[in-house]
Design a protein around this motif. Structure first.
Motif, PDB file in Angstrom:
ATOM      1  N   PHE A  95       0.861  -1.185   0.000  1.00  0.00           N
ATOM      2  CA  PHE A  95       0.000   0.000   0.000  1.00  0.00           C
ATOM      3  C   PHE A  95       0.897   1.236   0.000  1.00  0.00           C
ATOM      4  O   PHE A  95       1.948   1.241   0.634  1.00  0.00           O
ATOM      5  N   GLY A  96       0.465   2.266  -0.687  1.00  0.00           N
ATOM      6  CA  GLY A  96       1.248   3.501  -0.673  1.00  0.00           C
ATOM      7  C   GLY A  96       1.036   4.291  -1.940  1.00  0.00           C
ATOM      8  O   GLY A  96       0.039   4.116  -2.643  1.00  0.00           O
ATOM      9  N   GLU A  97       1.983   5.160  -2.231  1.00  0.00           N
ATOM     10  CA  GLU A  97       1.910   5.953  -3.451  1.00  0.00           C
ATOM     11  C   GLU A  97       2.606   5.157  -4.547  1.00  0.00           C
ATOM     12  O   GLU A  97       3.815   5.228  -4.709  1.00  0.00           O
ATOM     13  N   LEU A  98       1.827   4.388  -5.273  1.00  0.00           N
ATOM     14  CA  LEU A  98       2.394   3.470  -6.276  1.00  0.00           C
ATOM     15  C   LEU A  98       2.340   4.146  -7.644  1.00  0.00           C
ATOM     16  O   LEU A  98       1.522   3.808  -8.491  1.00  0.00           O
ATOM     17  N   TRP A  99       3.255   5.115  -7.821  1.00  0.00           N
ATOM     18  CA  TRP A  99       3.205   5.967  -9.010  1.00  0.00           C
ATOM     19  C   TRP A  99       3.253   5.198 -10.320  1.00  0.00           C
ATOM     20  O   TRP A  99       2.603   5.564 -11.284  1.00  0.00           O
ATOM     21  N   ASP A 100       4.026   4.109 -10.359  1.00  0.00           N
ATOM     22  CA  ASP A 100       4.192   3.395 -11.628  1.00  0.00           C
ATOM     23  C   ASP A 100       3.153   2.296 -11.838  1.00  0.00           C
ATOM     24  O   ASP A 100       3.207   1.558 -12.817  1.00  0.00           O
ATOM     25  N   LYS A 101       2.196   2.175 -10.924  1.00  0.00           N
ATOM     26  CA  LYS A 101       1.184   1.125 -11.051  1.00  0.00           C
ATOM     27  C   LYS A 101      -0.191   1.717 -11.344  1.00  0.00           C
ATOM     28  O   LYS A 101      -0.596   2.705 -10.727  1.00  0.00           O
ATOM     29  N   SER A 102      -0.887   1.084 -12.276  1.00  0.00           N
ATOM     30  CA  SER A 102      -2.243   1.536 -12.597  1.00  0.00           C
ATOM     31  C   SER A 102      -3.247   0.759 -11.757  1.00  0.00           C
ATOM     32  O   SER A 102      -2.897  -0.217 -11.082  1.00  0.00           O
ATOM     33  N   PHE A 103      -4.513   1.188 -11.834  1.00  0.00           N
ATOM     34  CA  PHE A 103      -5.585   0.466 -11.144  1.00  0.00           C
ATOM     35  C   PHE A 103      -5.573  -1.004 -11.570  1.00  0.00           C
ATOM     36  O   PHE A 103      -5.650  -1.909 -10.750  1.00  0.00           O
ATOM     37  N   ARG A 104      -5.457  -1.230 -12.892  1.00  0.00           N
ATOM     38  CA  ARG A 104      -5.462  -2.613 -13.388  1.00  0.00           C
ATOM     39  C   ARG A 104      -4.302  -3.396 -12.805  1.00  0.00           C
ATOM     40  O   ARG A 104      -4.455  -4.554 -12.387  1.00  0.00           O
ATOM     41  N   PHE A 127     -11.832   8.748  -9.324  1.00  0.00           N
ATOM     42  CA  PHE A 127     -10.368   8.719  -9.166  1.00  0.00           C
ATOM     43  C   PHE A 127      -9.642   8.514 -10.502  1.00  0.00           C
ATOM     44  O   PHE A 127      -8.598   9.097 -10.744  1.00  0.00           O
ATOM     45  N   ILE A 128     -10.176   7.616 -11.324  1.00  0.00           N
ATOM     46  CA  ILE A 128      -9.481   7.362 -12.598  1.00  0.00           C
ATOM     47  C   ILE A 128     -10.428   7.475 -13.796  1.00  0.00           C
ATOM     48  O   ILE A 128     -10.101   7.077 -14.904  1.00  0.00           O
ATOM     49  N   ASN A 129     -11.644   7.987 -13.510  1.00  0.00           N
ATOM     50  CA  ASN A 129     -12.598   8.211 -14.588  1.00  0.00           C
ATOM     51  C   ASN A 129     -12.998   6.920 -15.299  1.00  0.00           C
ATOM     52  O   ASN A 129     -13.281   6.921 -16.495  1.00  0.00           O
ATOM     53  N   GLN A 130     -12.991   5.824 -14.555  1.00  0.00           N
ATOM     54  CA  GLN A 130     -13.373   4.535 -15.143  1.00  0.00           C
ATOM     55  C   GLN A 130     -14.521   3.937 -14.345  1.00  0.00           C
ATOM     56  O   GLN A 130     -14.416   3.776 -13.128  1.00  0.00           O
ATOM     57  N   ALA A 149      -4.389  -2.793  -3.342  1.00  0.00           N
ATOM     58  CA  ALA A 149      -5.444  -3.769  -3.593  1.00  0.00           C
ATOM     59  C   ALA A 149      -5.212  -4.991  -2.725  1.00  0.00           C
ATOM     60  O   ALA A 149      -4.090  -5.254  -2.281  1.00  0.00           O
ATOM     61  N   ALA A 150      -6.284  -5.711  -2.471  1.00  0.00           N
ATOM     62  CA  ALA A 150      -6.218  -6.930  -1.667  1.00  0.00           C
ATOM     63  C   ALA A 150      -7.237  -7.903  -2.219  1.00  0.00           C
ATOM     64  O   ALA A 150      -8.217  -7.489  -2.860  1.00  0.00           O
ATOM     65  N   ALA A 151      -7.008  -9.185  -1.985  1.00  0.00           N
ATOM     66  CA  ALA A 151      -7.958 -10.187  -2.488  1.00  0.00           C
ATOM     67  C   ALA A 151      -7.938 -11.430  -1.609  1.00  0.00           C
ATOM     68  O   ALA A 151      -6.921 -11.734  -0.970  1.00  0.00           O
ATOM     69  N   VAL A 152      -9.066 -12.086  -1.551  1.00  0.00           N
ATOM     70  CA  VAL A 152      -9.140 -13.394  -0.890  1.00  0.00           C
ATOM     71  C   VAL A 152      -9.921 -14.348  -1.786  1.00  0.00           C
ATOM     72  O   VAL A 152     -10.723 -13.916  -2.618  1.00  0.00           O
ATOM     73  N   ILE A 153      -9.636 -15.644  -1.603  1.00  0.00           N
ATOM     74  CA  ILE A 153     -10.354 -16.676  -2.367  1.00  0.00           C
ATOM     75  C   ILE A 153     -11.264 -17.424  -1.395  1.00  0.00           C
ATOM     76  O   ILE A 153     -10.834 -17.832  -0.307  1.00  0.00           O
ATOM     77  N   LEU A 154     -12.517 -17.578  -1.798  1.00  0.00           N
ATOM     78  CA  LEU A 154     -13.492 -18.278  -0.953  1.00  0.00           C
ATOM     79  C   LEU A 154     -13.944 -19.568  -1.627  1.00  0.00           C
ATOM     80  O   LEU A 154     -14.041 -19.621  -2.853  1.00  0.00           O
ATOM     81  N   CYS A 155     -14.233 -20.560  -0.801  1.00  0.00           N
ATOM     82  CA  CYS A 155     -14.869 -21.771  -1.324  1.00  0.00           C
ATOM     83  C   CYS A 155     -15.656 -22.409  -0.191  1.00  0.00           C
ATOM     84  O   CYS A 155     -15.517 -22.016   0.967  1.00  0.00           O
ATOM     85  N   GLU A 193      -8.282   0.419  -4.915  1.00  0.00           N
ATOM     86  CA  GLU A 193      -8.487   1.849  -5.144  1.00  0.00           C
ATOM     87  C   GLU A 193      -7.163   2.437  -5.616  1.00  0.00           C
ATOM     88  O   GLU A 193      -6.095   2.093  -5.098  1.00  0.00           O
ATOM     89  N   LYS A 194      -7.248   3.278  -6.602  1.00  0.00           N
ATOM     90  CA  LYS A 194      -6.085   4.005  -7.098  1.00  0.00           C
ATOM     91  C   LYS A 194      -6.399   5.470  -6.852  1.00  0.00           C
ATOM     92  O   LYS A 194      -7.196   6.065  -7.568  1.00  0.00           O
ATOM     93  N   MET A 195      -5.816   6.039  -5.772  1.00  0.00           N
ATOM     94  CA  MET A 195      -6.213   7.383  -5.356  1.00  0.00           C
ATOM     95  C   MET A 195      -5.260   8.482  -5.809  1.00  0.00           C
ATOM     96  O   MET A 195      -5.637   9.652  -5.862  1.00  0.00           O
TER      97      MET A 195
END
Lengths: 134, 389, 349
Positions: B14-23, B57-60, B217-223, B115-117
């Motif tokens: 997490f942080g100011e990830l200037w070189d990373k896009s939302f995708r 934030f990113i107009n998407q 971003a964060a993610a979990v897998i559920l089953c 979120e890409k803020m």
């Protein structure tokens, strides 16, 4: 970020604190509601206009330093929650008083002030703020 | 209803990830979670994405489709849904995923939050955050999010429920833990004096009382629980996932020194899980502002009303204090607060804790943990209780 | 039937700046400048104040003192040279704020510093003719003086509102006359931020000629002499002009003091005479006779011969603060703050 029509339709609330009263239970609301959350269906279509008292007491407040663009020239400004004399709580700026002199319990009254505008060529939006009672 | 398990968890830096896009960050978190679960990816049959405001934030818009596409699911045509509930977007997306699996509608679900803020300036960022309050009757009237919580803090102090120092110590607690979390935005312990001396944002709250602007971003897998062992030896059971709402505007409440939504969601969660606050070893609480974290600890029942402040100040909330550890990830203040990601990141942290993979900040013997994710000024609340198996 | 003032209300922003503070910035002896103009300080509007908010504050004070139903108001005029919009009336906003809408006529007026008194005359005509029951005339300004210009020492903000009618009048307007010529002593072209003026040309052929002519014509019509009036209120671009014009025509200092507010609030332009009259009405007793003469550049003067009625005893003056009370709530600002408040500092849009 404002839209002319969106602000225009709120003029009764913004200028004159027009809220709603439930004819069933008598509870009053600000801003206006089309339905009483207590009486629900029985109140639909029956809510009546209610004018909130313009005097009240500061319930809590903050002095805002990280301010929105619209309020840059007001920085720092005071925003508060006011409990009106008819027991409605609402949020508004507190003006005409130095921030260090604002306190919980202070008596205030509603005044009309500029809230923001849509830029130098856009519409100016007016609404209520509160100032110390005379 | 089926028991649901978390079989994989992933979180980006997490942080100011200037070189990373939302995708970039959205896909990265998903891939980390899928990798953690040992899946190939083809098992996934639904996506739920928590995101507050990519539109501003990113107009998407249409974020569900965008993430599904860049995560490689477009060819599989699986359902992908974006959930928005202010800062509770991530936590509520998690609950949607849990419901989808519990109901039998889906088997393997990825829940992401992103979120890409930093693609907008600070003023725009604040304006977007302020819109999670009542735009027409709070934000437009000059109430910023920070000022709304500052007004809560002032009432808290006025009513003798906490001191300014106690409120500030929530930030100290977060930073102490952030120093131990390699993914945290701020990995540095701070002193109480630094919080008290920080520049004013909305009196009485200063800069160090407020969560930063972050990308992540964060993610979990559920089953289903009964299939969890097919994928992992170390599943986490979702003991409860509940949600509650309240009035959009703070001024419409009977009390502003307690969030009824938090109390309701917690009450429902403890009932569902058949547990009580004393069973909880570790909690992630929503502390976008220090006062919010302090109040959360009380509303969840972890501390009696008016007692959480002392606990934070005395360090009883630290991971190794032997009491309920709070915000071992660093919390929103130190780990960072990419809005839509926060709720899912909280779940990732609690999952790591109860399965014993929290490394340097591991709470010893943690079996049950809980997370509280809030939107607006408590107008949306979601509580999850996780159990290590 | 008599036409007169049914109610009134005034408003002046609380911020003040001194001539000394202004002079400091421009390398001038501000203190001497203030002394020469008879101006101790001038009012400054807060960033969220403009002619609309000042007019509303004055109009609400006016309505607080009367039981007149706002829906009985048939006309509302706001006179100002600093309306916030070039196109889009101030008066409709004020009408909405005092709940006088929608059954009324409204318009904005402009006649430099006398648009407020022009509104009173229009309301008198409409009420007198029976076209309307009540009319509201407001004079208010947030006047601008160009930075560094002599006007900057005086141009200030404030306003007052008058409810004109026939019933329950607290002051009867016995007569009004105007004296109007084409005299370009002060102007502001469309799109310009600051007004321009003719320097000393604003004195003799402009202010003095119009005020004295209007006054003398009114006195002749009424068959009165200066001594017949308890109070006289003359337009007050500064403290010096009204003092001198009063002396020229044989009015005493005692007659003009109560209505002379400029020394404490500066020149409120369209608000100046209305505020001065409000200050007099704050203490007026039944039978008091008041002479009021406004002046607007361009140029013209409206003169009024007013007699206070018995009704003033029952009038709820205390329902709104007196001018004296309003101007006692003061917060001084430095020039930088004043420049910021008045939008003189160019900021990113």
């Amino acid at each position: 970020m404002s839209s002319t029509a969106r602000e225009w339709r709120e003029i009764p609330g913004r200028y004159n604190l027009k809220g709603s009263k439930c004819p069933e239970c008598g509870k009053v609301f600000f801003p206006k509601r089309s339905m009483c959350p207590l009486c629900r269906r029985a109140s639909i279509g029956k809510m009546i206009e209610y004018k909130v008292e313009r005097k009240g007491t500061v319930y809590t407040y903050s002095v805002v330093y990280d301010v929105p663009e619209a309020n840059k020239r007001m920085k720092p400004y005071v925003v508060g929650m006011i409990r009106t004399d008819d027991d409605i709580l609402l949020t508004a700026q507190i003006v005409d008083v130095d921030p260090e002199n604002v306190e919980i319990g202070m008596r205030v009254q509603a005044v009309l002030r500029k809230i923001d505008d849509d830029g130098p060529s856009g519409v100016i939006h007016y609404g209520f703020k509160f100032a110390p009672c005379e | 209803m089926r028991d649901v398990a978390i079989i994989g968890a992933g979180v980006t830096r997490f942080g100011e990830l200037w070189d990373k896009s939302f995708r970039d960050i959205g896909v990265k978190a998903g891939m980390l979670a899928i990798g953690d679960a040992g899946l190939s990816g083809s098992e996934v049959d639904a996506l739920f994405i928590g995101n507050m405001s990519a539109g501003r934030f990113i107009n998407q818009q249409n974020i569900g489709a965008m993430i599904a596409d860049y995560a490689g699911f477009a060819l599989k045509h699986i359902p992908s849904t974006r959930i928005e509930a202010g800062a509770a977007s991530g936590g509520i997306a998690f609950r949607q995923g849990v419901m989808a699996v519990a109901s039998g509608m889906h088997d393997v679900v990825v829940v992401g939050g992103a979120e890409k803020m930093t693609d907008v300036d600070d003023a725009s960022s604040n304006s977007i955050l302020d819109s999670t309050a009542d735009q027409q009757w709070e934000a437009s009237m000059g109430a910023t999010m920070a000022s709304l919580f500052a007004m809560i803090a002032r009432r808290y102090i006025h009513e003798g429920l906490a001191t300014r120092e106690e409120i500030a110590s929530v930030s100290v607690n977060g930073h102490a833990h952030g120093a131990l979390n390699p993914n945290a935005q701020f990995r540095k312990a701070i002193k109480l004096e630094s919080v008290l001396r920080s520049g004013m944002v909305a009196d009485p709250l200063g800069l160090f009382d407020c969560a930063p602007i972050s990308d992540g971003a964060a993610a979990v897998i559920l089953c289903p629980m009964d299939k969890a062992k097919e994928y992992t030896d170390n599943p986490v059971r979702v003991a409860a996932s509940t949600q509650a709402s309240d009035t959009l505007a703070l001024f419409q409440r009977d009390s502003i020194t307690s969030f009824a939504s938090t109390r309701m969601a917690a009450d429902r969660a403890f009932k569902t899980a058949k547990l009580s606050p004393s069973d909880i070893s570790v909690a992630e609480v929503h502390d976008c502002y220090t006062i919010e974290g302090l109040m959360a600890a009380e509303d969840l029942g972890l501390y009696e009303r008016g007692r959480a402040g002392k606990a934070f100040l005395e360090g009883q909330t630290l991971f190794d204090a032997g009491k309920v550890a709070i915000n071992t990830s660093g919390g929103l203040k130190a780990r960072g607060h990419p809005i839509g990601a926060t709720g899912v990141a909280q779940i990732v942290e609690i999952a790591e804790q109860v399965r014993g993979t929290a490394d340097k900040r591991q709470v010893k013997g943690a079996r049950y943990g809980m997370a509280l994710n809030l939107g607006g000024t408590g107008s949306a609340a979601t509580v999850s209780i996780l159990e290590g198996i | 039937m008599d036409v007169g003032i049914v109610s009134y209300g005034a408003y002046v922003p609380r911020y003040r700046i001194t001539p000394e503070e202004i002079g400091k910035v421009w390398g001038e002896n501000g203190k001497a400048m203030g002394k020469g103009l008879f101006i101790e300080q001038k009012s400054v509007p807060a960033p969220d104040e403009d002619v609309v908010t000042i007019s509303v504050a004055a109009a609400r004070a006016m309505m607080a003192r009367t039981d007149v139903d706002p829906r009985e108001i048939g006309a509302l005029y706001v006179g100002s040279e600093s309306h916030p919009y070039a196109v889009k009336p101030t008066s409709t906003i004020v009408a909405e704020a005092i709940e006088a809408t929608p059954d009324l006529t409204a318009a904005d007026m402009e006649f430099a510093c006398k648009a407020g008194t022009a509104g009173i005359q229009v309301c008198m005509g409409l009420v007198g003719s029976g076209m309307i029951e009540y009319g509201v005339a407001i004079g208010a300004d947030t006047s601008q003086g160009a930075p560094g210009d002599a006007l900057e020492y005086s141009a200030s903000a404030g306003g007052a509102a008058y409810l004109i009618g026939k019933k329950n009048i607290i002051a009867k307007i016995n007569r009004t006359i105007s004296y109007t010529t084409d005299t370009p002593d002060f102007w502001r072209r469309e799109g310009q931020d600051y007004p321009s003026h003719g320097g000393r040309f604003t004195g003799e052929p402009a202010y003095f000629r119009h005020i004295t002519n209007a006054t003398q014509r009114l006195l002749a019509d009424a068959g009165t002499k200066p001594g017949d009036y308890d109070y006289a209120v003359f337009h007050q671009p500064n403290g010096k002009f009204p003092t001198r014009v009063a002396a020229m025509m044989g009015f005493t200092e005692a007659q003009i003091t109560k209505g002379l507010m400029t020394p404490y609030i500066g020149n409120t332009y369209s608000g100046a005479v209305p505020i001065g009259l409000a200050s007099v009405l704050d203490i007026a007793k039944p039978g008091d006779r008041i002479l009021v003469v406004s002046y607007g550049s361009g140029a013209g003067s409206d003169a009024f011969d007013i007699t206070v009625t018995d009704r003033i005893r029952k009038y709820k003056r205390e329902a709104a603060p007196t001018v004296e009370k309003i101007v006692s709530n003061v917060k001084y600002v430095d020039y930088a703050t004043y420049a910021k408040f008045k939008g003189k500092i160019k900021m990113e849009e």
